[in-house]
Scaffold this active site. Structure first.
Site, PDB file in Angstrom:
ATOM      1  N   LYS A 116     -25.798 -29.823  20.768  1.00 31.38           N
ATOM      2  CA  LYS A 116     -25.516 -30.634  20.554  1.00 31.38           C
ATOM      3  C   LYS A 116     -27.049 -30.784  20.154  1.00 31.38           C
ATOM      4  O   LYS A 116     -27.607 -30.224  19.618  1.00 31.38           O
ATOM      5  CB  LYS A 116     -25.478 -31.529  22.060  1.00 31.38           C
ATOM      6  CG  LYS A 116     -23.778 -31.205  22.193  1.00 31.38           C
ATOM      7  CD  LYS A 116     -23.098 -32.019  21.601  1.00 31.38           C
ATOM      8  CE  LYS A 116     -21.184 -32.186  21.870  1.00 31.38           C
ATOM      9  NZ  LYS A 116     -20.615 -32.904  21.038  1.00 31.38           N
ATOM     10  N   LYS A 119     -18.996 -45.190  18.277  1.00 29.51           N
ATOM     11  CA  LYS A 119     -19.332 -44.273  17.397  1.00 29.51           C
ATOM     12  C   LYS A 119     -18.593 -43.584  16.276  1.00 29.51           C
ATOM     13  O   LYS A 119     -19.067 -43.421  15.237  1.00 29.51           O
ATOM     14  CB  LYS A 119     -20.922 -43.904  17.941  1.00 29.51           C
ATOM     15  CG  LYS A 119     -21.558 -43.369  17.328  1.00 29.51           C
ATOM     16  CD  LYS A 119     -23.007 -42.378  18.090  1.00 29.51           C
ATOM     17  CE  LYS A 119     -22.570 -41.879  18.526  1.00 29.51           C
ATOM     18  NZ  LYS A 119     -22.303 -39.962  18.311  1.00 29.51           N
ATOM     19  N   SER A 120     -17.641 -42.893  17.282  1.00 31.90           N
ATOM     20  CA  SER A 120     -16.918 -41.882  16.119  1.00 31.90           C
ATOM     21  C   SER A 120     -15.890 -42.937  15.654  1.00 31.90           C
ATOM     22  O   SER A 120     -15.745 -42.303  14.290  1.00 31.90           O
ATOM     23  CB  SER A 120     -15.751 -41.781  17.614  1.00 31.90           C
ATOM     24  OG  SER A 120     -17.114 -40.505  17.922  1.00 31.90           O
ATOM     25  N   ARG A 174     -27.910 -29.241  26.058  1.00 32.68           N
ATOM     26  CA  ARG A 174     -27.129 -30.503  26.721  1.00 32.68           C
ATOM     27  C   ARG A 174     -27.579 -30.260  28.037  1.00 32.68           C
ATOM     28  O   ARG A 174     -27.438 -30.447  29.341  1.00 32.68           O
ATOM     29  CB  ARG A 174     -26.737 -30.983  26.784  1.00 32.68           C
ATOM     30  CG  ARG A 174     -27.127 -32.555  25.365  1.00 32.68           C
ATOM     31  CD  ARG A 174     -26.150 -33.681  25.338  1.00 32.68           C
ATOM     32  NE  ARG A 174     -26.884 -34.048  23.964  1.00 32.68           N
ATOM     33  CZ  ARG A 174     -25.634 -35.414  23.370  1.00 32.68           C
ATOM     34  NH1 ARG A 174     -24.458 -35.307  23.493  1.00 32.68           N
ATOM     35  NH2 ARG A 174     -26.155 -35.792  22.567  1.00 32.68           N
ATOM     36  N   ASP A 233     -19.523 -36.263  25.913  1.00 27.79           N
ATOM     37  CA  ASP A 233     -21.089 -37.000  25.815  1.00 27.79           C
ATOM     38  C   ASP A 233     -21.601 -37.092  27.197  1.00 27.79           C
ATOM     39  O   ASP A 233     -22.530 -38.161  27.080  1.00 27.79           O
ATOM     40  CB  ASP A 233     -20.378 -37.375  24.745  1.00 27.79           C
ATOM     41  CG  ASP A 233     -20.763 -37.905  22.816  1.00 27.79           C
ATOM     42  OD1 ASP A 233     -20.650 -36.412  22.903  1.00 27.79           O
ATOM     43  OD2 ASP A 233     -19.402 -38.478  22.326  1.00 27.79           O
ATOM     44  N   SER A 280     -13.591 -27.981  18.794  1.00 24.36           N
ATOM     45  CA  SER A 280     -14.456 -29.376  18.591  1.00 24.36           C
ATOM     46  C   SER A 280     -13.321 -30.765  17.494  1.00 24.36           C
ATOM     47  O   SER A 280     -13.111 -30.762  16.518  1.00 24.36           O
ATOM     48  CB  SER A 280     -15.390 -29.218  17.301  1.00 24.36           C
ATOM     49  OG  SER A 280     -16.153 -29.584  16.469  1.00 24.36           O
ATOM     50  N   ARG A 339     -15.441 -43.092  10.792  1.00 21.30           N
ATOM     51  CA  ARG A 339     -14.123 -42.523  10.709  1.00 21.30           C
ATOM     52  C   ARG A 339     -14.005 -44.067   9.206  1.00 21.30           C
ATOM     53  O   ARG A 339     -13.581 -43.603   8.653  1.00 21.30           O
ATOM     54  CB  ARG A 339     -13.385 -42.323  11.755  1.00 21.30           C
ATOM     55  CG  ARG A 339     -13.545 -41.248  11.781  1.00 21.30           C
ATOM     56  CD  ARG A 339     -12.621 -40.988  13.246  1.00 21.30           C
ATOM     57  NE  ARG A 339     -12.795 -39.368  13.383  1.00 21.30           N
ATOM     58  CZ  ARG A 339     -13.894 -38.788  14.665  1.00 21.30           C
ATOM     59  NH1 ARG A 339     -14.956 -39.306  14.137  1.00 21.30           N
ATOM     60  NH2 ARG A 339     -14.067 -37.111  14.866  1.00 21.30           N
ATOM     61  N   ARG A 386     -27.452 -26.531  13.528  1.00 21.73           N
ATOM     62  CA  ARG A 386     -26.564 -26.460  14.404  1.00 21.73           C
ATOM     63  C   ARG A 386     -24.822 -25.965  13.527  1.00 21.73           C
ATOM     64  O   ARG A 386     -25.142 -25.998  12.373  1.00 21.73           O
ATOM     65  CB  ARG A 386     -26.046 -28.222  14.725  1.00 21.73           C
ATOM     66  CG  ARG A 386     -26.988 -28.592  15.457  1.00 21.73           C
ATOM     67  CD  ARG A 386     -26.883 -30.079  15.717  1.00 21.73           C
ATOM     68  NE  ARG A 386     -25.659 -30.472  16.686  1.00 21.73           N
ATOM     69  CZ  ARG A 386     -24.913 -31.384  16.917  1.00 21.73           C
ATOM     70  NH1 ARG A 386     -25.623 -33.053  16.945  1.00 21.73           N
ATOM     71  NH2 ARG A 386     -23.623 -31.928  18.110  1.00 21.73           N
ATOM     72  N   ARG A 396     -28.891 -38.961  25.023  1.00 19.27           N
ATOM     73  CA  ARG A 396     -27.619 -39.325  25.957  1.00 19.27           C
ATOM     74  C   ARG A 396     -28.487 -38.182  26.442  1.00 19.27           C
ATOM     75  O   ARG A 396     -28.651 -39.103  28.352  1.00 19.27           O
ATOM     76  CB  ARG A 396     -26.702 -37.721  25.853  1.00 19.27           C
ATOM     77  CG  ARG A 396     -25.610 -38.088  24.340  1.00 19.27           C
ATOM     78  CD  ARG A 396     -24.721 -39.158  24.164  1.00 19.27           C
ATOM     79  NE  ARG A 396     -23.823 -39.612  23.455  1.00 19.27           N
ATOM     80  CZ  ARG A 396     -23.282 -40.273  23.763  1.00 19.27           C
ATOM     81  NH1 ARG A 396     -22.982 -41.522  24.244  1.00 19.27           N
ATOM     82  NH2 ARG A 396     -22.298 -40.876  22.485  1.00 19.27           N
TER      83      ARG A 396
END
Length: 575
Positions: free
Chosen positions: A328, A7-8, A332, A301, A149, A12, A104, A374
């Site tokens: 998140k 996903k990351s 979480r 994650d 982060s 990008r 967030r 998640r």
């Protein structure tokens, strides 16, 4: 076995197409909602995204809108990386997201971008979306990031590379470095270590085709299921990204005694890619300990999943340094504990740590996803190892990152189905008002309650309120208010549930969502008010841990609380 693309890296790869002057083919990008959240914003910025031969082809179609409003749903990665790249390219836009994303923090990224000259304006709450990008980064320099982060660091790196500015970025810990690896493979002059990154401008050439490896965070779920189910023989997960900043889950389990190894390594766009092999059969694991920021970020994650595995391991496991998880999709730390307890797990959570005392008897049980993908997948993975029947309420939110999750578990012999009538939670919208008000009195057997719920609550308190949806319709809601005048207090103004769903735990789910939100905002108490004669409401709130507040002179009835003749019972629950 394979899993969807990382996903990351998918985020990008898509964003790099804004820098390219030619068509780019993307192979293996993640098909989940968090990545698709970028499609419409990129189209508004002038790109065309089409499917061809199982790949995505991205081409420049127009100059794009001059000041588009780019909506990215609930994807924080899409928002933060997009903001950074916009400032690097000198593009103006408004960036916005859903009610949860609006809570967030964005200042982690915005503050260093402003130090580099970017003109960014908050259009709502300070430090949060929506925000407007008015001007580019236009000067080099050194910036210090407050947090580790990866999204904040990546946003700054995208900005300085796209703008061609020399810069040094310092950070407290090295988290995932996909941005640096990808851009360096495209020619960017980047050098980095555990604490600092230096950019010296160099030509960046985006290739005509980008391959995205399998997501190690998604590979963690079938790997954990194989361990918990004591699968026969080794499980081979092929084509997986083996970036060291992403392998914390596997490395921690290896240290705990799990038979896990990495094979067939190759490099692709700067990323190591290969096979993760998980041995089958009974394995005696030791408790796990995560007590340093570097390890935490390498599995950030997978914290809910690691806690779920730890619940099956005798002894006390501790996952620390995890305060960022409060920001998140849910808090979480809290929702991980709340998800595990119905299975019989002994688990506690504080501001930065989850502690699990494992080895006790666990049982199949209904539990909640809290609308967090998640949490949903960790719950289903643990349930797969327990046998019997468990239900994960709102579990279909796994489609945010892993649409094929159910199919992957099914290939491993797990009997799992998605309930088409399941309810999912999301933030309230003002546009929900006509539907809610149109059926409210039916839900209350014709009692005139609509006057208690004017539109102003949907307009001004949407960000602190929640809706339950079933089959595309509103099935329940809770209107919440974070008190601006009573420190530490949150108030639940109104909760409603479709009578057909009462007794199924939906009211509790709505409240648990609100409790998590209130904790995230530093509130210590949640209050509610109900009528004296509504004994059902009083019993419901007591079951959730509320207690009546003693009235002056004794008893629980507050005379004339809502005006002459309108006595009420006040309720309070400590968080």
């Amino acid at each position: 076995m394979t899993v969807p693309g990382d996903k990351s890296i998918s985020h990008r790869a898509l964003l790099s197409c804004l820098v390219a002057d030619h068509d780019v083919r993307l192979a293996g990008i993640n098909p989940g909602g968090a990545v698709r959240a970028l499609f419409e914003p990129l189209q508004q910025l002038g790109l065309d995204i089409v499917q061809a031969d199982g790949e995505r082809v991205v081409r420049r179609a127009s100059a794009g809108e001059p000041m588009p409003r780019l909506y990215v749903g609930g994807s924080s990665a899409a928002a933060r990386l997009l903001i950074g790249l916009l400032t690097g390219l000198g593009r103006t836009a408004v960036v916005d997201g859903d009610a949860i994303l609006r809570r967030r923090p964005m200042d982690w990224l915005v503050d260093p971008l402003r130090e580099l000259g970017a003109r960014i304006e908050y259009l709502g709450a300070e430090g949060c979306l929506p925000l407007a990008v008015h001007g580019p980064v236009d000067r080099g320099g050194t910036v210090d990031l407050r947090v580790g982060s990866a999204q904040a660091r990546a946003g700054v790196v995208l900005a300085v590379v796209a703008a061609g500015l020399p810069a040094t970025v310092r950070y407290p810990v090295l988290s995932r470095d996909h941005t640096e690896r990808m851009l360096a493979s495209f020619g960017a002059g980047l050098a980095w270590n555990d604490r600092e990154l230096v950019h010296r401008p160099a030509p960046v050439i985006v290739p005509h085709r980008i391959e995205v490896p399998g997501d190690p965070s998604l590979a963690a779920y079938p790997a954990a299921a194989h361990l918990l189910r004591r699968g026969a023989g080794p499980l081979r997960l092929t084509g997986i990204g083996l970036n060291p900043t992403r392998l914390g889950f596997f490395d921690v389990l290896r240290e705990a005694g799990a038979g896990i190894r990495y094979e067939d390594r190759v490099l692709c766009h700067g990323e190591p890619v290969g096979t993760i092999v998980v041995d089958g059969g009974p394995q005696r694991l030791r408790p796990v300990a995560v007590d340093d920021p570097h390890t935490l970020h390498a599995l950030i994650d997978e914290v809910p999943l690691l806690a779920a595995v730890a619940a099956t391991v005798p002894g006390t496991s501790r996952i620390g340094c995890a305060g960022e998880l409060s920001f998140k999709e849910t808090d979480r730390l809290v929702t991980t504990a709340e998800m595990l307890r119905p299975f019989g797990a002994e688990v506690t959570a504080d501001a930065a740590t989850v502690t699990v005392t494992g080895g006790g008897p666990l049982r199949p049980a209904p539990t909640d996803s809290f609308g967090d993908h998640r949490i949903a997948m960790a719950a289903a993975t643990l349930a797969a190892g327990l046998g019997g029947t468990s239900r994960v309420r709102g579990g279909t939110c796994h489609e945010t990152s892993f649409p094929e999750f159910i199919e992957v578990l099914a290939k491993m012999g797990v009997d799992v189905t998605a309930d088409a009538g399941a309810t999912t939670l999301r933030g309230l919208r003002e546009s929900d008002y006509p539907e809610v008000i149109g059926q409210l009195e039916r839900w209350w057997d014709g009692r005139p309650v609509t006057a208690m719920l004017p539109r102003l609550f949907f307009r001004h308190f949407a960000d602190t309120s929640v809706v339950a949806e079933q089959d595309g319709r509103v099935a329940g809601f809770l209107i919440g208010i974070l008190s601006p005048s009573v420190p530490g207090e949150a108030h639940a103004h109104f909760i409603g549930v479709d009578p057909a769903l009462r007794g199924a735990g939906l009211g509790r789910r709505l409240y648990e969502w609100y409790f998590a939100l209130a904790r995230q905002h530093g509130r210590r108490t949640v209050t509610a008010v109900t009528s004296v004669g509504n004994t059902d409401s009083q019993a419901f709130h007591r079951a959730l841990g509320f207690e009546p507040v003693a009235a002056p002179g004794g008893g629980t009835v507050w005379a004339d609380w809502d005006g002459p003749g309108h006595d009420r019972v006040r309720l309070e629950r400590a968080l």
